[in-house]
Design a protein around this motif. Structure first.
Motif, short mmCIF file in Angstrom:
data_model
loop_
_atom_site.label_atom_id
_atom_site.label_comp_id
_atom_site.label_asym_id
_atom_site.label_seq_id
_atom_site.Cartn_x
_atom_site.Cartn_y
_atom_site.Cartn_z
N MET A 57 0.84 -1.09 -0.42
CA MET A 57 0.06 0.14 0.05
C MET A 57 1.01 1.25 0.41
O MET A 57 2.01 1.05 0.91
N GLY A 58 1.00 2.03 -1.60
CA GLY A 58 2.07 3.04 -1.04
C GLY A 58 0.61 4.57 -0.81
O GLY A 58 -0.68 4.43 -0.71
N ARG A 59 1.37 5.63 -0.82
CA ARG A 59 0.77 6.88 -0.46
C ARG A 59 1.66 8.09 -1.03
O ARG A 59 1.91 8.06 -1.22
N ILE A 60 0.30 8.35 -2.02
CA ILE A 60 0.98 9.85 -2.38
C ILE A 60 0.55 11.27 -1.54
O ILE A 60 -0.46 11.05 -1.38
N ILE A 61 1.31 12.31 -1.46
CA ILE A 61 1.01 13.94 -0.93
C ILE A 61 0.86 14.46 -1.84
O ILE A 61 1.66 14.99 -3.26
N VAL A 62 -0.12 15.43 -2.05
CA VAL A 62 -0.51 16.22 -2.50
C VAL A 62 -0.78 17.55 -1.13
O VAL A 62 -1.33 17.43 -0.70
N GLU A 63 -0.17 18.71 -2.36
CA GLU A 63 0.00 19.83 -0.92
C GLU A 63 -0.10 20.95 -1.86
O GLU A 63 -0.48 21.08 -3.01
N ASP A 96 3.01 -0.55 -4.59
CA ASP A 96 3.87 0.86 -4.27
C ASP A 96 3.50 2.25 -4.98
O ASP A 96 3.07 1.34 -5.87
N VAL A 97 3.69 3.38 -5.16
CA VAL A 97 3.80 3.81 -5.74
C VAL A 97 4.58 3.69 -7.08
O VAL A 97 5.54 3.98 -7.46
N THR A 98 4.07 4.25 -8.59
CA THR A 98 4.52 4.42 -9.18
C THR A 98 4.75 5.35 -10.13
O THR A 98 3.17 6.33 -9.79
N VAL A 158 3.83 17.14 -4.70
CA VAL A 158 2.70 15.94 -5.66
C VAL A 158 3.72 15.07 -5.98
O VAL A 158 4.88 15.15 -6.15
N TYR A 159 4.39 13.99 -4.62
CA TYR A 159 5.67 13.10 -3.93
C TYR A 159 4.77 12.02 -3.41
O TYR A 159 3.82 11.67 -2.57
N ASN A 186 -9.07 6.15 -11.26
CA ASN A 186 -9.62 4.92 -10.49
C ASN A 186 -8.36 3.94 -9.15
O ASN A 186 -9.29 3.19 -9.41
N ILE A 187 -7.85 4.85 -9.74
CA ILE A 187 -6.70 3.99 -8.73
C ILE A 187 -6.26 4.58 -7.17
O ILE A 187 -5.41 4.14 -6.39
#
Lengths: 83, 83
Positions: free
Chosen positions: A1-7, A50-52, A78-79, B32-33
């Motif tokens: 499970m990956g996470r993306i941060i958006v600011e 994982d985040v691609t 965005v990372y 949708n991801i």
């Protein structure tokens, strides 16, 4: 499970009443060192695995279309979150 | 002029209706991801000169007393912004 941060932050030229209200409240807590305060938004977008690169591209599109209002806000980050 | 970033997120066990609403909107943009979306706050606190340890301590105090509600939110980051 990956996470993306958006600011997302208000554009510099846009009045930020919330930030001004906070800047006015801080001295009452004895905190007088801050010359300016601005408030924006922070999002955590969860993806499977994982985040691609494709995930990051989708997060950028989400940031520009749903998570921010391009007229008054800038997407400033965005990372992929470090696990 | 230095800047300190403070990041606040809803506690994991707290319902995040805003995040749920966004999660529901993203598929309409063909995105949708994402399995979950959470929305929090991002603050930029400006100080005179470079950021010192004392400035960071003051920012932590501000984060816990003014910038977040400890009952429903966690302070997840307090750091000097890279210039």
């Amino acid at each position: 499970m990956g996470r993306i941060i958006v600011e997302v932050m208000p554009k510099p030229e846009i009045l930020d009443p919330q930030g001004k209200a906070i800047a006015g409240a801080l001295p009452h807590q004895g905190l007088n060192i801050f010359t300016d305060v601005r408030q924006g938004k922070r999002f955590e977008l969860t993806v499977e695995g994982d985040v691609t690169e494709a995930d990051l591209e989708a997060a950028k599109k989400a940031a520009e279309t749903v998570l921010s209002n391009p007229v008054i806000e800038d997407v400033v980050g965005v990372y992929a979150e470090e696990q």
